[in-house]
Write a protein that holds these residues in place. Structure first.
Motif, PDB file in Angstrom:
ATOM      1  N   PRO A  81      10.590  33.317  23.004  1.00 26.25           N
ATOM      2  CA  PRO A  81      12.001  33.274  23.402  1.00 26.25           C
ATOM      3  C   PRO A  81      12.447  31.942  24.000  1.00 26.25           C
ATOM      4  N   HIS A  82      11.534  30.972  24.116  1.00 28.15           N
ATOM      5  CA  HIS A  82      11.860  29.712  24.789  1.00 28.15           C
ATOM      6  C   HIS A  82      11.769  28.532  23.828  1.00 28.15           C
ATOM      7  N   LEU A  83      12.332  27.405  24.231  1.00 23.17           N
ATOM      8  CA  LEU A  83      12.179  26.168  23.479  1.00 23.17           C
ATOM      9  C   LEU A  83      10.703  25.779  23.532  1.00 23.17           C
ATOM     10  N   THR A  84      10.081  25.571  22.374  1.00 18.35           N
ATOM     11  CA  THR A  84       8.625  25.423  22.306  1.00 18.35           C
ATOM     12  C   THR A  84       8.228  24.118  21.628  1.00 18.35           C
ATOM     13  N   PHE A  85       7.299  23.398  22.279  1.00 14.48           N
ATOM     14  CA  PHE A  85       6.714  22.181  21.729  1.00 14.48           C
ATOM     15  C   PHE A  85       5.264  22.502  21.358  1.00 14.48           C
ATOM     16  N   ILE A  86       4.872  22.199  20.126  1.00 11.38           N
ATOM     17  CA  ILE A  86       3.499  22.446  19.686  1.00 11.38           C
ATOM     18  C   ILE A  86       2.907  21.147  19.164  1.00 11.38           C
ATOM     19  N   SER A  87       1.758  20.790  19.714  1.00 10.26           N
ATOM     20  CA  SER A  87       1.044  19.581  19.310  1.00 10.26           C
ATOM     21  C   SER A  87      -0.352  19.970  18.857  1.00 10.26           C
ATOM     22  N   TRP A  88      -0.643  19.776  17.581  1.00 11.44           N
ATOM     23  CA  TRP A  88      -1.985  20.037  17.061  1.00 11.44           C
ATOM     24  C   TRP A  88      -2.774  18.749  17.099  1.00 11.44           C
ATOM     25  N   HIS A  89      -3.936  18.747  17.766  1.00  8.13           N
ATOM     26  CA  HIS A  89      -4.662  17.489  17.773  1.00  8.13           C
ATOM     27  C   HIS A  89      -5.955  17.459  17.004  1.00  8.13           C
ATOM     28  N   THR A  90      -6.859  18.379  17.137  1.00  4.90           N
ATOM     29  CA  THR A  90      -8.150  18.239  16.455  1.00  4.90           C
ATOM     30  C   THR A  90      -8.514  19.540  15.756  1.00  4.90           C
ATOM     31  N   GLY A  91      -9.285  19.400  14.663  1.00  3.58           N
ATOM     32  CA  GLY A  91      -9.832  20.563  13.994  1.00  3.58           C
ATOM     33  C   GLY A  91      -8.910  21.230  12.994  1.00  3.58           C
ATOM     34  N   PHE A  92      -7.793  20.587  12.646  1.00  2.24           N
ATOM     35  CA  PHE A  92      -6.859  21.183  11.700  1.00  2.24           C
ATOM     36  C   PHE A  92      -6.928  20.460  10.365  1.00  2.24           C
ATOM     37  N   GLY A  93      -7.110  21.237   9.304  1.00  2.00           N
ATOM     38  CA  GLY A  93      -7.055  20.697   7.956  1.00  2.00           C
ATOM     39  C   GLY A  93      -5.678  20.941   7.373  1.00  2.00           C
ATOM     40  N   PRO A  94      -5.596  21.075   6.055  1.00  2.09           N
ATOM     41  CA  PRO A  94      -4.292  21.299   5.434  1.00  2.09           C
ATOM     42  C   PRO A  94      -3.703  22.655   5.829  1.00  2.09           C
ATOM     43  N   TYR A  95      -2.385  22.735   5.795  1.00  2.01           N
ATOM     44  CA  TYR A  95      -1.740  24.021   6.058  1.00  2.01           C
ATOM     45  C   TYR A  95      -0.448  24.126   5.276  1.00  2.01           C
ATOM     46  N   THR A 139       6.344  25.364  26.692  1.00  2.00           N
ATOM     47  CA  THR A 139       7.626  26.041  26.560  1.00  2.00           C
ATOM     48  C   THR A 139       8.542  25.641  27.710  1.00  2.00           C
ATOM     49  N   ILE A 140       9.824  25.493  27.389  1.00  3.47           N
ATOM     50  CA  ILE A 140      10.856  25.138  28.367  1.00  3.47           C
ATOM     51  C   ILE A 140      11.898  26.239  28.379  1.00  3.47           C
ATOM     52  N   ASP A 141      12.219  26.735  29.553  1.00  2.00           N
ATOM     53  CA  ASP A 141      13.244  27.748  29.686  1.00  2.00           C
ATOM     54  C   ASP A 141      14.579  27.186  29.200  1.00  2.00           C
ATOM     55  N   PRO A 142      15.287  27.902  28.324  1.00  2.00           N
ATOM     56  CA  PRO A 142      16.603  27.416  27.877  1.00  2.00           C
ATOM     57  C   PRO A 142      17.568  27.133  29.018  1.00  2.00           C
ATOM     58  N   ALA A 143      17.356  27.776  30.185  1.00  2.00           N
ATOM     59  CA  ALA A 143      18.250  27.532  31.325  1.00  2.00           C
ATOM     60  C   ALA A 143      18.250  26.067  31.724  1.00  2.00           C
ATOM     61  N   LEU A 144      17.105  25.386  31.576  1.00  2.00           N
ATOM     62  CA  LEU A 144      17.041  23.969  31.928  1.00  2.00           C
ATOM     63  C   LEU A 144      17.866  23.131  30.953  1.00  2.00           C
ATOM     64  N   VAL A 145      17.838  23.529  29.686  1.00  2.00           N
ATOM     65  CA  VAL A 145      18.627  22.818  28.684  1.00  2.00           C
ATOM     66  C   VAL A 145      20.115  22.952  29.006  1.00  2.00           C
ATOM     67  N   GLU A 185       8.495  19.765  35.345  1.00  2.00           N
ATOM     68  CA  GLU A 185       9.953  19.798  35.197  1.00  2.00           C
ATOM     69  C   GLU A 185      10.504  18.402  34.944  1.00  2.00           C
ATOM     70  N   GLY A 186       9.882  17.382  35.541  1.00  2.00           N
ATOM     71  CA  GLY A 186      10.261  16.006  35.229  1.00  2.00           C
ATOM     72  C   GLY A 186       9.953  15.665  33.781  1.00  2.00           C
ATOM     73  N   TRP A 187       8.777  16.111  33.308  1.00  2.00           N
ATOM     74  CA  TRP A 187       8.428  15.905  31.893  1.00  2.00           C
ATOM     75  C   TRP A 187       9.456  16.566  30.989  1.00  2.00           C
ATOM     76  N   ALA A 188       9.867  17.785  31.318  1.00  2.00           N
ATOM     77  CA  ALA A 188      10.807  18.514  30.465  1.00  2.00           C
ATOM     78  C   ALA A 188      12.135  17.767  30.348  1.00  2.00           C
ATOM     79  N   LEU A 189      12.629  17.231  31.453  1.00  2.00           N
ATOM     80  CA  LEU A 189      13.886  16.486  31.421  1.00  2.00           C
ATOM     81  C   LEU A 189      13.770  15.259  30.521  1.00  2.00           C
ATOM     82  N   GLN A 190      12.636  14.567  30.599  1.00  2.00           N
ATOM     83  CA  GLN A 190      12.433  13.388  29.758  1.00  2.00           C
ATOM     84  C   GLN A 190      12.242  13.778  28.296  1.00  2.00           C
TER      85      GLN A 190
END
Length: 316
Positions: A81-95, A139-145, A185-190
């Motif tokens: 239900p929230h704004l979501t950032f996903i970063s895949w770094h290691t161990g991922f092949g094709p998808y 995840t960032i709560d939409p309220a912050l946005v 929260e500082g990271w989220a604003l940036q």
């Protein structure tokens, strides 16, 4: 602003009874107004064995680093239900996956990209895992946005941003720090400011916080060093929006909120080491650190000495 004076709050006398041990701080969790959620509406499923799951939270941000293992193609289903950032770094092949109704594929050897999902958007697909895999979910709560005067994403973003990825990785390293809430929260604003295609906040003049307001913030921080402090509660003291408060504080003090609060914690620890015989563990808890090892590491970086060595040297 005047320099911080540790004696604004009287130090305990040497030999005084130490405080009752403060319970290990519990994650602040999501003390948010709960959205109307139907059963089964939101889900997270990755068909691979879980090896490690580190979670740190503030009232507006949740940061997770997840490690799984599989050497096969696994189905993935994700919707939150929230704004979501996903970063895949290691161990991922094709998808191949449907990401917010966009068909996306990554060939073997390609560099994984950052994915930003609007609230309620879904990922449905198959990922080829090549052993141990690690990824971050923030995840960032939409309220912050909304509090920033921004509009929410209307579609998923899939893009490369090395600085944003590096900031996510760096934030995870601070997961045990009692200033994590302020840092997250500082990271989220940036992070919101870096998203391509997101409507910027309405322009406003940057203003400093007047001296009475700064003293009020300092006193509140000094009275609550034994627990995590969030940006929202500090902004509420002055009835300011979160995003404007964080910028005004930095403009007024030359420091970020997290750096300022961390320094106050460690300065209080110095006072307690000099003035009391309390065990190091009690001192660590009284300034917000749940673990003595992490406290000792931070204190050494601050003062150049381990806590016990600092106590011995300052007592002559």
């Amino acid at each position: 602003m005047t320099a911080y004076k540790p004696d604004r709050k009287a130090a305990p006398e040497r030999g005084a009874t130490p405080p009752s041990p403060i319970p290990r701080p519990q994650p602040e969790g999501r003390d948010r107004a709960a959205p109307q959620i139907r059963r089964g509406e939101f889900y997270r499923h990755v068909a691979a064995s879980l090896r490690d799951h580190a979670v740190s939270t503030s009232s507006l941000v949740v940061a997770e680093r997840i490690t799984r293992h599989a050497e096969e193609i696994v189905p993935v289903r994700f919707r939150q239900p929230h704004l979501t950032f996903i970063s895949w770094h290691t161990g991922f092949g094709p998808y191949e996956a449907d990401i917010a109704d966009q068909r996306v594929s990554m060939p073997a050897g390609a560099r994984p990209k950052l994915v930003v999902l609007p609230p309620r958007a879904a990922i449905l697909g198959e990922f080829h895992l090549t052993g141990l895999c690690q990824y971050d979910v923030f995840t960032i709560d939409p309220a912050l946005v909304h509090a920033q005067g921004r509009s929410l994403l209307e579609r998923a973003l899939i893009f490369e941003d090395d600085a944003l990825l590096a900031s996510m990785h760096a934030l995870i390293e601070w997961q045990h720090d009692p200033t994590f809430s302020l840092m997250a929260e500082g990271w989220a604003l940036q992070a919101l400011a870096r998203l391509p295609g997101v409507a910027p906040p309405a322009p406003s003049l940057q203003r400093r916080i007047e001296r009475p307001g700064l003293l009020q913030i300092e006193d509140y921080i000094a009275a609550n060093l034994d627990r995590r402090i969030g940006t929202i509660e500090l902004a509420d003291l002055l009835s300011m929006p979160v995003s404007r408060f964080a910028a005004a504080f930095r403009l007024s003090t030359g420091q970020s909120l997290s750096r300022f609060v961390r320094a106050r914690r460690l300065e209080r620890a110095e006072v307690l080491l000099r003035a009391t015989d309390w065990p190091i563990a009690w001192i660590a808890r009284s300034v917000g650190y749940a673990g003595i090892r992490y406290f000792a590491e931070r204190f050494r970086r601050h003062s150049g000495l381990a806590p016990e060595a600092y106590r011995q040297r300052t007592r002559g």
